[in-house]
Write a protein that holds these residues in place. Structure first.
Motif, mmCIF file in Angstrom:
data_model
loop_
_atom_site.group_PDB
_atom_site.id
_atom_site.type_symbol
_atom_site.label_atom_id
_atom_site.label_comp_id
_atom_site.label_asym_id
_atom_site.label_seq_id
_atom_site.Cartn_x
_atom_site.Cartn_y
_atom_site.Cartn_z
ATOM 1 N N THR A 142 42.024 16.250 -56.499
ATOM 2 C CA THR A 142 42.228 17.691 -56.457
ATOM 3 C C THR A 142 43.612 18.020 -55.901
ATOM 4 O OG1 THR A 142 41.317 17.856 -54.225
ATOM 5 C CG2 THR A 142 39.758 18.021 -56.055
ATOM 6 N N ASN A 143 44.061 19.233 -56.202
ATOM 7 C CA ASN A 143 45.322 19.696 -55.623
ATOM 8 C C ASN A 143 45.240 19.765 -54.105
ATOM 9 O OD1 ASN A 143 46.760 20.005 -58.017
ATOM 10 N ND2 ASN A 143 45.906 22.036 -58.386
ATOM 11 N N GLU A 144 44.045 20.063 -53.591
ATOM 12 C CA GLU A 144 43.870 20.117 -52.131
ATOM 13 C C GLU A 144 44.092 18.739 -51.517
ATOM 14 O OE1 GLU A 144 40.547 21.389 -48.752
ATOM 15 O OE2 GLU A 144 40.031 21.434 -50.884
ATOM 16 N N ARG A 145 43.611 17.676 -52.185
ATOM 17 C CA ARG A 145 43.813 16.321 -51.665
ATOM 18 C C ARG A 145 45.291 15.950 -51.696
ATOM 19 N NH1 ARG A 145 42.033 13.213 -48.057
ATOM 20 N NH2 ARG A 145 39.947 12.876 -48.864
ATOM 21 N N ILE A 146 45.999 16.336 -52.752
ATOM 22 C CA ILE A 146 47.441 16.051 -52.816
ATOM 23 C C ILE A 146 48.176 16.795 -51.711
ATOM 24 C CG2 ILE A 146 49.514 16.402 -54.215
ATOM 25 C CD1 ILE A 146 47.862 15.727 -56.664
ATOM 26 N N ASP A 147 47.773 18.031 -51.435
ATOM 27 C CA ASP A 147 48.374 18.777 -50.327
ATOM 28 C C ASP A 147 48.132 18.065 -49.005
ATOM 29 O OD1 ASP A 147 49.397 20.738 -51.958
ATOM 30 O OD2 ASP A 147 47.702 22.108 -51.688
ATOM 31 N N GLN A 148 46.928 17.511 -48.835
ATOM 32 C CA GLN A 148 46.610 16.776 -47.603
ATOM 33 C C GLN A 148 47.457 15.507 -47.492
ATOM 34 O OE1 GLN A 148 42.417 16.178 -48.116
ATOM 35 N NE2 GLN A 148 41.855 18.185 -47.310
ATOM 36 N N LEU A 149 47.655 14.823 -48.603
ATOM 37 C CA LEU A 149 48.460 13.597 -48.592
ATOM 38 C C LEU A 149 49.912 13.892 -48.234
ATOM 39 C CD1 LEU A 149 47.052 11.849 -51.802
ATOM 40 C CD2 LEU A 149 46.629 11.173 -49.446
ATOM 41 N N THR A 150 50.461 14.948 -48.824
ATOM 42 C CA THR A 150 51.861 15.272 -48.544
ATOM 43 C C THR A 150 52.032 15.797 -47.122
ATOM 44 O OG1 THR A 150 51.557 17.479 -49.499
ATOM 45 C CG2 THR A 150 52.396 15.776 -50.953
ATOM 46 N N ALA A 151 50.993 16.436 -46.587
ATOM 47 C CA ALA A 151 51.074 16.947 -45.221
ATOM 48 C C ALA A 151 51.023 15.818 -44.201
ATOM 49 C CB ALA A 151 49.947 17.940 -44.967
ATOM 50 N N GLN A 152 50.276 14.768 -44.512
ATOM 51 C CA GLN A 152 50.042 13.705 -43.526
ATOM 52 C C GLN A 152 51.008 12.534 -43.651
ATOM 53 O OE1 GLN A 152 47.793 13.962 -40.995
ATOM 54 N NE2 GLN A 152 48.837 12.143 -40.261
ATOM 55 N N PHE A 153 51.367 12.168 -44.890
ATOM 56 C CA PHE A 153 52.144 10.952 -45.114
ATOM 57 C C PHE A 153 53.497 11.279 -45.750
ATOM 58 C CE2 PHE A 153 47.610 9.955 -45.511
ATOM 59 C CZ PHE A 153 47.475 8.989 -44.528
ATOM 60 N N THR A 154 54.524 10.570 -45.308
ATOM 61 C CA THR A 154 55.862 10.734 -45.877
ATOM 62 C C THR A 154 56.264 9.418 -46.525
ATOM 63 O OG1 THR A 154 56.446 12.297 -44.133
ATOM 64 C CG2 THR A 154 58.252 11.364 -45.413
ATOM 65 N N PHE A 155 56.105 9.340 -47.841
ATOM 66 C CA PHE A 155 56.398 8.123 -48.576
ATOM 67 C C PHE A 155 57.454 8.394 -49.638
ATOM 68 C CE2 PHE A 155 51.772 6.614 -47.878
ATOM 69 C CZ PHE A 155 52.124 6.099 -46.644
ATOM 70 N N GLY A 156 58.193 7.342 -49.972
ATOM 71 C CA GLY A 156 59.113 7.408 -51.079
ATOM 72 C C GLY A 156 58.407 7.102 -52.389
ATOM 73 N N PRO A 157 59.124 7.217 -53.517
ATOM 74 C CA PRO A 157 58.502 6.983 -54.827
ATOM 75 C C PRO A 157 57.868 5.597 -54.949
ATOM 76 C CG PRO A 157 60.649 8.011 -55.084
ATOM 77 C CD PRO A 157 60.528 7.660 -53.639
ATOM 78 N N ARG A 158 58.542 4.573 -54.443
ATOM 79 C CA ARG A 158 58.007 3.211 -54.576
ATOM 80 C C ARG A 158 56.710 3.053 -53.802
ATOM 81 N NH1 ARG A 158 62.393 -1.347 -54.533
ATOM 82 N NH2 ARG A 158 62.973 0.085 -56.208
ATOM 83 N N GLU A 159 56.664 3.626 -52.605
ATOM 84 C CA GLU A 159 55.437 3.528 -51.816
ATOM 85 C C GLU A 159 54.305 4.326 -52.454
ATOM 86 O OE1 GLU A 159 56.815 2.982 -47.222
ATOM 87 O OE2 GLU A 159 57.400 4.840 -48.214
ATOM 88 N N ILE A 160 54.621 5.499 -52.986
ATOM 89 C CA ILE A 160 53.583 6.300 -53.643
ATOM 90 C C ILE A 160 53.027 5.562 -54.847
ATOM 91 C CG2 ILE A 160 53.165 8.428 -54.951
ATOM 92 C CD1 ILE A 160 55.072 9.857 -53.066
ATOM 93 N N ARG A 161 53.914 4.924 -55.618
ATOM 94 C CA ARG A 161 53.438 4.165 -56.776
ATOM 95 C C ARG A 161 52.507 3.033 -56.330
ATOM 96 N NH1 ARG A 161 57.887 3.194 -58.781
ATOM 97 N NH2 ARG A 161 57.895 4.739 -60.437
ATOM 98 N N GLY A 162 52.876 2.332 -55.252
ATOM 99 C CA GLY A 162 52.027 1.261 -54.750
ATOM 100 C C GLY A 162 50.683 1.768 -54.270
ATOM 101 N N VAL A 163 50.684 2.932 -53.615
ATOM 102 C CA VAL A 163 49.436 3.522 -53.133
ATOM 103 C C VAL A 163 48.530 3.885 -54.300
ATOM 104 C CG1 VAL A 163 48.484 5.627 -52.100
ATOM 105 C CG2 VAL A 163 50.283 4.362 -50.915
ATOM 106 N N VAL A 164 49.100 4.522 -55.315
ATOM 107 C CA VAL A 164 48.304 4.931 -56.482
ATOM 108 C C VAL A 164 47.704 3.711 -57.176
ATOM 109 C CG1 VAL A 164 48.421 5.986 -58.765
ATOM 110 C CG2 VAL A 164 49.547 7.096 -56.823
ATOM 111 N N GLN A 165 48.493 2.673 -57.355
ATOM 112 C CA GLN A 165 47.988 1.461 -58.008
ATOM 113 C C GLN A 165 46.878 0.806 -57.194
ATOM 114 O OE1 GLN A 165 51.606 -0.787 -58.488
ATOM 115 N NE2 GLN A 165 52.201 0.284 -60.372
ATOM 116 N N ALA A 166 47.079 0.722 -55.871
ATOM 117 C CA ALA A 166 46.045 0.119 -55.019
ATOM 118 C C ALA A 166 44.766 0.948 -55.038
ATOM 119 C CB ALA A 166 46.572 -0.012 -53.590
ATOM 120 N N ALA A 167 44.905 2.274 -54.980
ATOM 121 C CA ALA A 167 43.727 3.144 -54.983
ATOM 122 C C ALA A 167 42.983 3.065 -56.313
ATOM 123 C CB ALA A 167 44.142 4.584 -54.692
#
Length: 493
Positions: free
Chosen positions: A173-198
């Motif tokens: 959900t958009n609410e979950r993405i808002d929560q992720l951006t509020a809590q974590f500060t990642f660069g593109p490479r880290e976000i890609r790794g997180v998405v793949q792992a999830a």
């Protein structure tokens, strides 16, 4: 010379090739274009300083700038530079030949101010295109400099990165993405790794929303694991026996952490300045009254990692070392907004507003630095102290929440005894009201309960009052406190 696409073997263990990131926040794309413009038009090739953001972002900007130029970018850490002048001159000669043959650009990364002198000596010797990435601008030298300040990704840019990496997933959900951006500060490479792992974890069960949060926590904790002790938390509000006023304050703290993005970003409070945006708390009270337990409850409620930092190990007698240790901890924690628990704050805080000697002056500097970082830290930082009176009022005013943990009264001790044993523990004939006559804090109650459980298990029996009496005698002996007749009154033989 023969066109073999490889670098000098003597550089293999020193430099890393940086791959350009296809997705980069708009503000950082502007910086990448500035890098390309510097390389294309800089007369005399001044040193280019990439300042600000975090190391991963600085690397990404440098790689993107090289990609725009059609030149490979290699990273050399200042910590890996040879200390001797002869060895450094040899490295300079090897790199200059490599740059001439391949058109490569060198990025020198500075991670510690102690590396600055060696890094600048190397920069003065190297000819050609050289970038230096650091938290702050390097000192002026014989070589002219240009500076590019790299901004951190905004909330909207972070959200765009998450949307771009996730694509179309109905269960995020958009609410979950808002929560992720509020809590974590990642660069593109880290976000890609997180998405793949999830996606690997959530494959087939549609739980990508929850898996993303856990994957973010796993990535963020890697930076802190070597600097502090992580505490796994499984306790909840029902495990915390405190007066209602303290419970209410702790729930306010949780609300501030949970809703800070809405208040700071959406409602505009952050636009008025960063000062005071950090959520700092002081937990004060005698040992064993539940200060660490309260931090664990908050971590479990907010689904965040809790790291305990022993301030007595952080504080150094050498000038500047304490601030350096604190900076490493806060810098590592920034990406994930973990809850930081600074235990034994008395090791650093004190009534030191009156400067009588150089020790007091530097002690004040150390305290001010800690409070300054707490005020700007995007997560929750908690200080614990057994003696609130040891902390100067001027320091207390800079902490948002102060929670006093009182010594438990008889009713509170009875409530602790009623919930101290896990449900699977066999018990027989335990009387919480009699046990509550033991005039001890919750930490001692837990120690007695645990010791009694071992005594009962060894005897092959359920936990009984006799086991608790033996454990109580042992605990009282440990804390060098007499077990009075009033505490033993009515105890079954």
């Amino acid at each position: 010379l023969v066109g073999a696409p490889t670098i000098d073997r003597r550089l293999h263990t020193l430099v890393d090739h940086l791959e350009a990131e296809p997705l980069l926040p708009a503000g950082q794309q502007v910086c990448a274009r500035q890098v390309a413009a510097w390389a294309a038009s800089a007369a005399g090739m001044p040193l280019l300083a990439l300042v600000g953001a975090d190391r991963a972002t600085r690397r990404a900007v440098a790689a993107a700038g090289g990609d725009l130029l059609g030149r490979p970018v290699y990273e050399l850490r200042a910590a890996d530079l040879p200390g001797g002048a002869d060895e450094r001159e040899t490295l300079v000669r090897i790199w200059e030949r490599e740059a001439a043959l391949s058109g490569s650009v060198l990025l020198l990364t500075l991670a510690d101010p102690a590396e600055e002198a060696t890094a600048m000596a190397f920069a003065e010797q190297v000819q050609g295109m050289l970038m230096l990435a650091a938290d702050h601008a390097p000192p002026a030298g014989r070589r002219s400099q240009r500076r590019i300040d790299i901004p951190p990704a905004t909330h909207a840019e972070q959200a765009a990165l998450w949307h771009g990496m996730l694509g179309t997933h109905a269960d995020v959900t958009n609410e979950r993405i808002d929560q992720l951006t509020a809590q974590f500060t990642f660069g593109p490479r880290e976000i890609r790794g997180v998405v793949q792992a999830a996606q690997r974890v959530a494959d087939g069960n549609g739980a990508l929303d929850a898996a993303l949060w856990q994957a973010c926590r796993s990535v963020a904790r890697l930076r802190l694991d070597g600097l502090a002790q992580r505490i796994d938390s499984c306790v909840g509000w029902d495990d915390l026996v405190l007066p209602e006023a303290q419970h209410a304050t702790l729930r306010q703290i949780a609300a501030h952490v949970r809703r800070r993005s809405q208040v700071y970003d959406t409602w505009g409070f952050a636009a008025r300045g960063e000062r005071g945006l950090g959520i700092g708390a002081l937990f004060a009270g005698p040992s064993g009254t539940g200060k660490t337990l309260a931090a664990e409850v908050l971590a479990n409620e907010l689904q965040l990692d809790l790291f305990r930092i022993d301030l007595s190990a952080v504080v150094s007698k050498y000038i500047g070392e304490t601030e350096k240790n604190l900076r490493r901890i806060f810098d590592a924690a920034e990406a994930g907004g973990a809850i930081l628990l600074f235990d034994e704050a008395d090791a650093l805080f004190g009534k030191r507003s009156d400067v009588k000697d150089s020790h007091d002056r530097y002690a004040n500097i150390e305290v001010s630095y800690l409070l300054q970082r707490m005020e700007s830290y995007r997560g929750l930082a908690i200080l614990t102290s057994n003696l609130k009176g040891n902390i100067d009022a001027a320091f207390l005013r800079r902490i948002r929440f102060v929670v006093n943990f009182p010594f438990p009264d008889a009713n509170q001790r009875a409530a602790i005894w009623r919930r101290i044993f896990p449900p699977p523990t066999p018990i027989d004939g335990l009387d919480a009201d009699i046990l509550a006559r033991l005039n001890i804090a919750g930490g001692n109650i837990r120690a007695i309960a645990l010791n009694a459980a071992f005594l009962a298990a060894d005897a092959g029996e359920p936990v009984r009052m006799a086991h608790l009496l033996a454990a109580a005698r042992s605990e009282y002996q440990k804390i060098e406190k007499p077990l009075t007749d009033a505490e033993l009154r009515g105890w079954p033989c």
